[in-house]
Motif scaffolding. Sequence first.
Motif, short mmCIF file in Angstrom:
data_model
loop_
_atom_site.label_atom_id
_atom_site.label_comp_id
_atom_site.label_asym_id
_atom_site.label_seq_id
_atom_site.Cartn_x
_atom_site.Cartn_y
_atom_site.Cartn_z
N LEU A 222 -8.71 5.48 5.36
CA LEU A 222 -7.98 5.90 4.46
C LEU A 222 -8.58 6.72 3.30
O LEU A 222 -9.72 6.50 2.66
N VAL A 223 -8.12 7.82 2.97
CA VAL A 223 -8.24 8.69 1.89
C VAL A 223 -7.62 8.31 0.71
O VAL A 223 -8.24 8.59 -0.45
N ALA A 224 -6.37 8.22 0.78
CA ALA A 224 -5.44 8.14 -0.41
C ALA A 224 -5.59 6.78 -0.92
O ALA A 224 -6.24 5.93 -0.36
N HIS A 225 -5.72 6.55 -2.43
CA HIS A 225 -5.88 5.59 -3.16
C HIS A 225 -4.76 4.96 -3.88
O HIS A 225 -3.93 5.43 -3.76
N ASP A 226 -5.02 3.70 -4.35
CA ASP A 226 -3.90 2.98 -5.02
C ASP A 226 -2.81 2.76 -4.26
O ASP A 226 -1.50 2.87 -4.80
N LEU A 227 -2.86 2.42 -3.18
CA LEU A 227 -2.05 2.04 -1.90
C LEU A 227 -1.49 0.60 -2.13
O LEU A 227 -2.68 -0.40 -2.21
N VAL A 228 -0.37 0.20 -1.86
CA VAL A 228 -0.05 -1.04 -1.61
C VAL A 228 -0.05 -1.28 0.06
O VAL A 228 0.85 -0.58 0.77
#
Length: 256
Positions: free
Chosen positions: A111-117
């Motif tokens: 995963l590259v995106a951050h601050d995910l739920v």
Amino acid sequence: MNQQERLAKILSILEKQPKISQKKLMSIFNISKDSVRRDIVILVEQGLAERYPGGISRPLLKARIENYSSRLIKRAREKEEIAKEAGHLLDSQMTIYLDVSTTVHFLAANLVAHDLVVVTNSMDNALSVSQEGSNQVYLLGGFFNAKSRILAGEAVLQQLNQFNFDWSFIGAAGITEQGIYYSELADSHLKRGIIQNSQKVCLLIDSSKFNQQSAYKIDFTGINKIITDQALPPSLMNVMIAKEIDVVLVKEGGKE
């Protein structure tokens, strides 16, 4: 080399020699002690290796290594490219569901995106996405299947209703013009629950699953996108067009 490829390589080494030290693994892969420890934990917890002071050794049931290694690396390059393309759908602060499949796990591990739920019923997915400290990870609770390292059952289905997913990523055992196939009835129920609680759903499936059927099926209702590595058979593609499902093809090195 990502973690899945590294695990497959370690298993390949253990097929040829009875044990290998932690220091040797650090040297082979040029990774930190913490990374090696995480790899060792996964292999030991799955019964694929045994720990000894300073390293790991081949388990008594060597066939388990061969079976897992084969499944892990089968069409690994295609699955990795599919997962990479899926990652482009994500923005930071989204809420997503990661299903249990080897292709979806490639997404979890990269995963590259951050601050995910991130919500999942897979222990391996949860461990992978939690390495990025900004992500909130929810591992749904239920009956623990030690063989597949997932949690399942009615409790998992009930907990899905607490979430509203921006994107959910699911796998499948097969796909035909009639629908999407799974090998267990409980799995098909779970997919319906995921779809019901999702704004958008993406099916990640490699071409080996085309025209494959199994005992349990769901229809295409709620599926928004399919990412795969080869063109769908014409009759299946016509169904996707009629149902307005976006189909994305990838190849090694990027999207076609």
